[in-house]
Scaffold this motif. Structure first.
Motif, PDB file in Angstrom:
ATOM      1  N   UNK A 290       9.561  21.569  37.645  1.00 11.21           N
ATOM      2  CA  UNK A 290       9.387  20.728  38.743  1.00 11.21           C
ATOM      3  C   UNK A 290       8.768  18.822  36.904  1.00 11.21           C
ATOM      4  N   UNK A 291       9.379  18.037  36.535  1.00 13.91           N
ATOM      5  CA  UNK A 291       8.791  17.055  35.985  1.00 13.91           C
ATOM      6  C   UNK A 291       8.644  15.434  36.528  1.00 13.91           C
ATOM      7  N   UNK A 298       8.140  12.888  41.608  1.00 13.96           N
ATOM      8  CA  UNK A 298       7.733  14.028  41.081  1.00 13.96           C
ATOM      9  C   UNK A 298       9.651  14.206  41.405  1.00 13.96           C
ATOM     10  N   UNK A 299      10.633  14.956  39.911  1.00  6.30           N
ATOM     11  CA  UNK A 299      11.791  15.571  40.573  1.00  6.30           C
ATOM     12  C   UNK A 299      11.525  17.082  40.474  1.00  6.30           C
ATOM     13  N   UNK A 300      12.296  17.761  41.153  1.00  8.96           N
ATOM     14  CA  UNK A 300      12.794  19.392  40.616  1.00  8.96           C
ATOM     15  C   UNK A 300      14.250  19.877  40.764  1.00  8.96           C
ATOM     16  N   UNK A 331       5.665  21.805  34.873  1.00  7.02           N
ATOM     17  CA  UNK A 331       5.819  22.407  35.572  1.00  7.02           C
ATOM     18  C   UNK A 331       6.272  23.535  36.400  1.00  7.02           C
ATOM     19  N   UNK A 332       5.999  24.586  35.889  1.00  2.72           N
ATOM     20  CA  UNK A 332       6.936  26.144  37.045  1.00  2.72           C
ATOM     21  C   UNK A 332       5.752  25.793  37.926  1.00  2.72           C
ATOM     22  N   UNK A 340       3.492  27.357  47.027  1.00  2.93           N
ATOM     23  CA  UNK A 340       4.185  27.908  45.848  1.00  2.93           C
ATOM     24  C   UNK A 340       2.551  28.072  44.546  1.00  2.93           C
ATOM     25  N   UNK A 341       3.176  28.535  44.238  1.00  2.80           N
ATOM     26  CA  UNK A 341       1.948  29.592  42.826  1.00  2.80           C
ATOM     27  C   UNK A 341       2.946  28.748  41.324  1.00  2.80           C
ATOM     28  N   UNK A 342       1.593  27.706  41.079  1.00  2.00           N
ATOM     29  CA  UNK A 342       1.961  27.689  39.688  1.00  2.00           C
ATOM     30  C   UNK A 342       2.128  29.101  38.902  1.00  2.00           C
ATOM     31  N   UNK A 343       3.051  29.138  37.694  1.00  3.14           N
ATOM     32  CA  UNK A 343       3.570  30.034  37.410  1.00  3.14           C
ATOM     33  C   UNK A 343       3.102  29.142  35.732  1.00  3.14           C
ATOM     34  N   UNK A 344       3.076  27.663  35.397  1.00  4.27           N
ATOM     35  CA  UNK A 344       2.540  27.242  34.205  1.00  4.27           C
ATOM     36  C   UNK A 344       2.549  25.778  33.786  1.00  4.27           C
TER      37      UNK A 344
END
Length: 512
Positions: A290-291, A298-300, A331-332, A340-344
């Motif tokens: 996501x950016x 937001x877009x993904x 964001x990933x 959903x879980x954030x990876x970073x």
């Protein structure tokens, strides 16, 4: 004879005494004037000038206060606070509640004030700095501190969970408020006021959350959701360069020059990620990126199943409003059932970009942008991106402003139609079909009904009259999250509703 000589000597002594006293007064006056002139010259010197004069002997005790103290104003504010608080409570509730709904995070169905009281402790103004940065304007920076005793309770509702009252306790606010007065030639001599929070020093709002008559564990991650919502509202609405423009005086004025306008366009290609953290007990994470520059836009990317080194190669265009202060936020996430879980996460300041010069960067992912609150500081992998910044001319700026308004309206329509749970949801370019203001999922366009269901075995979303199939068998355990409409493919026949040049990407369009 003795008497005459005594009188004469007394007169001579008196005249000499008066002359000496007058000379001494003139001498002291001359010295005072000279000292005052020297002090005035020294007062005009800045820190660098004094260092040049004094060299290594520069006194450390010399200070240069930036803000002027206003103790008198704090005394008056403490007396006025009970009346100000009563008026402010109504204004805050009417203005902030729509923002809470607009910025409501996915997973929460309702977020409103159950109780709002600002308490009895008045804010404190540590100092004020007045500047004249632009002709026709007066800029005032207010160092604002508030450690009050407010009573704020939020009513939080989530799917299949009853309303839980969440109390905000120990609220503390530390920020610098910038107030700009636009001057006018007519009484009251001020045509508009601009209010914003300076980005440096970064605004701090500290509080603790407590469930009233319940437990925060009833809604997993509720504390982080509320923190993100508060941070998004401040960053996207109040933090400079964003601002609130208030016309005053009752005279119609043009405030367009005071309002924030699009400054440029950023073309972002999310290439790939490497060595992502695995969040799954069985198999590997299903990452997507996501950016955004503004949280409302937001877009993904698509989801890549079972892969810790995904390759996306998807390009989006985002609008920037202030290159000096804004950043690209990457964001990933790991696509999962439910939350959903954030990876970073990582940010790339726009000030690091040169206009019309491509830049490719490999950015190290972090657990959070605020690393002081994070205990787990293990490596989260990296994300590779390509970025190109283009500065708008006047015509492009006006067109981008209208396009941004249009896209925000379409996102609100998507939210009302149930396609997304919040206007802050990231939109996948492959999932939106927009044409002539239609393309809504679940609105029954044509003869077909939009079906977005949870628990469908194959996880297929049917859009419009059944010809738009978005995302076939993508979601884990066959659960399709209707609020995000993610998918690997978008199959459309010749009768599909046409896609506009800019899709529901929150201010961005995928570049083919």
């Amino acid at each position: 004879m003795g008497l005459i000589s005594g009188v004469f000597m007394g007169m001579i002594f008196g005249i000499a005494l008066m002359a000496g006293w007058r000379h001494m007064m003139r001498y002291r006056s001359t010295k005072r004037i000279a000292k005052a002139a020297d002090i005035k010259i020294l007062g005009s010197l800045n820190r660098d000038d004094l260092k040049k004069i004094c060299g290594d002997n520069f006194p450390v005790w010399i200070s240069f206060p930036v803000y002027e103290q206003v103790k008198w104003l704090n005394k008056e504010l403490s007396k006025l606070w009970p009346f100000v608080a009563d008026a402010a409570e109504l204004v805050i509730k009417e203005s902030v509640e729509p923002l809470l709904e607009e910025y409501r995070p996915p997973g929460i169905t309702s977020l409103k004030f159950s109780k709002l009281s600002l308490g009895n402790v008045a804010p404190k103004i540590e100092g004020i700095r007045v500047q004249s940065l632009k002709q026709g304007q007066i800029t005032m920076d207010i160092d604002f501190r508030w450690g009050g005793d407010p009573s704020i309770i939020l009513g939080v509702e989530a799917a299949m969970v009853a309303s839980i009252p969440i109390q905000l306790k120990d609220l503390q606010v530390f920020t610098v408020i910038r107030v700009i007065f636009q001057l006018a030639e007519e009484i009251p001599c001020i045509s508009a006021v601009v209010v914003a929070l300076l980005s440096e020093p970064k605004p701090r709002i500290d509080y603790t959350l407590k469930a009233v008559g319940g437990s925060l564990t009833a809604i997993p991650g509720i504390a982080d959701m509320i923190d993100d919502t508060v941070d998004s509202i401040i960053t996207d609405m109040l933090q400079w360069p964003h601002r609130i423009v208030v016309p005053i005086g009752g005279i119609p004025v043009d405030t367009s020059e005071l309002e924030l306008k699009p400054q440029g366009k950023v073309a972002v290609t999310i290439v790939k990620a490497n060595n992502l953290k695995n969040m799954e007990m069985i198999g590997k994470s299903d990452p997507y990126a996501v950016v955004h520059i503004k949280p409302l836009f937001k877009v993904k990317t698509n989801v890549v199943d079972n892969n810790l080194n995904p390759v996306w190669n998807q390009t989006f265009e985002l609008i920037a409003e202030d290159k000096e202060t804004q950043s690209l936020i990457f964001e990933v996430f790991d696509k999962d059932i439910g939350q959903d879980k954030r990876l970073g996460i990582v940010k790339l300041p726009l000030i690091d970009l040169e206009a019309d010069t491509p830049k490719e960067a490999e950015l190290r992912l972090l657990p959070s942008l605020d690393m002081l609150k994070i205990k787990d500081k293990k490596d989260r992998g990296s994300i590779t991106v390509k970025v190109l910044y283009h500065e708008f001319n006047k015509e492009e700026q006006l067109a981008a402003l209208e396009e941004e308004k249009r896209i925000l309206e379409e996102r609100k329509k998507l939210k009302e139609a149930g396609v997304i749970g919040s206007t802050m949801d990231a939109i996948d370019g492959a999932a939106s079909l927009v044409g002539s203001g239609v393309g809504m999922v679940g609105t029954g366009i044509g003869a077909g009904a939009g079906l977005v269901t949870a628990g469908v075995g194959t996880g297929v979303g049917l859009v419009g009259s059944g010809f738009g199939a978005v995302g076939s068998g993508l979601s884990k355990a066959g659960k399709f999250m209707g609020r995000t409409i993610t998918g690997h493919s978008s199959k459309r026949s010749g009768t599909t509703t046409p896609v506009n040049s800019v899709q529901e990407n929150g201010g961005a369009k995928p570049v083919q």
